[in-house]
Design a protein around this motif. Structure first.
Motif, PDB file in Angstrom:
ATOM      1  N   GLN A   1     139.295  52.676  20.977  1.00 41.41           N
ATOM      2  CA  GLN A   1     138.628  53.630  21.862  1.00 41.41           C
ATOM      3  C   GLN A   1     137.121  53.373  21.819  1.00 41.41           C
ATOM      4  OE1 GLN A   1     140.015  57.716  21.811  1.00 41.41           O
ATOM      5  NE2 GLN A   1     137.938  58.475  22.137  1.00 41.41           N
TER       6      GLN A   1
ATOM      7  N   GLU B   1     133.805  53.103  27.825  1.00 44.89           N
ATOM      8  CA  GLU B   1     134.343  52.200  28.838  1.00 44.89           C
ATOM      9  C   GLU B   1     133.236  51.507  29.632  1.00 44.89           C
ATOM     10  OE1 GLU B   1     137.968  52.132  32.110  1.00 44.89           O
ATOM     11  OE2 GLU B   1     137.273  54.032  31.272  1.00 44.89           O
TER      12      GLU B   1
ATOM     13  N   GLN C   1     139.940  52.837  26.777  1.00 48.01           N
ATOM     14  CA  GLN C   1     141.237  53.038  26.129  1.00 48.01           C
ATOM     15  C   GLN C   1     142.278  52.197  26.870  1.00 48.01           C
ATOM     16  OE1 GLN C   1     140.905  57.581  26.216  1.00 48.01           O
ATOM     17  NE2 GLN C   1     141.906  57.259  24.248  1.00 48.01           N
TER      18      GLN C   1
ATOM     19  N   ASP D   1     131.578  55.698  20.197  1.00 45.45           N
ATOM     20  CA  ASP D   1     132.937  56.254  20.216  1.00 45.45           C
ATOM     21  C   ASP D   1     133.634  55.909  18.901  1.00 45.45           C
ATOM     22  OD1 ASP D   1     135.334  57.455  21.172  1.00 45.45           O
ATOM     23  OD2 ASP D   1     134.795  56.850  23.208  1.00 45.45           O
TER      24      ASP D   1
END
Length: 262
Positions: free
Chosen positions: A137, A140, A162, A187
């Motif tokens: 994770q 993004e 993810q 993250d």
């Protein structure tokens, strides 16, 4: 705990008889029980003076702090230091052990930091390398794990956010894995297991330009012979033998056949 804080307050009007409190404390004859450390194995549970407790990080994690704690005599007894922590580190092109192992984002299980640039080189045992994603994770599109397979020019795959966590099986016996993060959002990171298949044969030998080859075997003990074509001169060994090992390997490199200035 071993410390109490007692406070009394009164308002600005009525008073009363007050209080009398006796207090007592029990002097412990042992050290306090030590906690388990995340991602570490512990050896020993003793808490008496002189007892030693050892911690060892699980594969892929790096220890910060002392691996050994000793209960020291005193009133009360106390540990000589605090338990360590086991976290992932940002490696700069670190060569991971062949066989099986773990790749972790820096700081794992805590969040990775900003502006990370970490790299790992994974060498298989003569066969392909498999990456298995236990957890992944990242931010993004901005914090990216790149996997290079057989070439450093273009990544074979990139992971961010993810993604669908399917195993990746390499086409070569060496993988170069790089993780970069930007300067803002962080993250949870990743935990990746890797494994490589131990080959029981030598790698296939290439053809040599301007030479004839005798033999194609790749098992331990097999011999391959090269002979230069007329007019070409050999540099290197004409005979290569596959030697037993884990994995097996050739005893030397193939020769070259080139023209010479007479």
């Amino acid at each position: 705990s071993s410390v109490l804080y007692v406070r009394f307050t009164s308002d600005g009007s009525v008073t009363d008889s007050g209080f009398w409190i006796d207090y007592s404390s029990v002097v412990s004859d042992t050290c306090p029980a030590l906690p388990d450390v995340a991602n570490a194995e512990r050896t020993g549970n003793g808490t008496a003076a002189g007892d030693v407790v050892l911690y060892r990080c699980e594969p892929g994690f790096t220890m910060t702090g002392a691996a050994s704690l000793t209960c020291q005599a005193g009133v009360p007894p106390s540990w000589d230091t605090s338990p360590p922590s086991c976290t992932g580190q940002c490696d700069k092109q670190y060569k991971r052990p062949a066989g099986t192992g773990v790749i972790l984002s820096p700081g794992y299980p805590d969040e990775y930091g900003t502006d990370q640039d970490c790299a790992w080189v994974i060498r298989g045992c003569g066969g392909p390398v498999t990456l298995s994603f236990r957890f992944f994770q990242t931010e993004e599109d901005y914090d990216i794990l790149s996997v290079y397979d057989d070439s450093l020019d273009t990544p074979a795959l990139e992971y961010s956010g993810q993604p669908d966590l399917k195993d990746y099986i390499s086409i070569s016996s060496v993988l170069y894995v790089r993780f970069t993060s930007d300067g803002s959002v962080t993250d949870s990171g990743f935990w990746i297991d890797y494994s490589s298949v131990v080959s029981d044969t030598c790698p296939a030998l290439p053809d040599v330009a301007n030479a004839e080859r005798t033999g194609n075997g790749t098992a331990a003990g097999d011999v391959v012979l090269y002979r230069c074509e007329p007019g070409f001169t050999m540099t290197g060994a004409a005979s290569l033998t596959c030697q037993a090992g884990v994995p097996p390997s050739w005893d030397t490199s193939p020769p070259n056949c080139t023209g010479q200035c007479d």
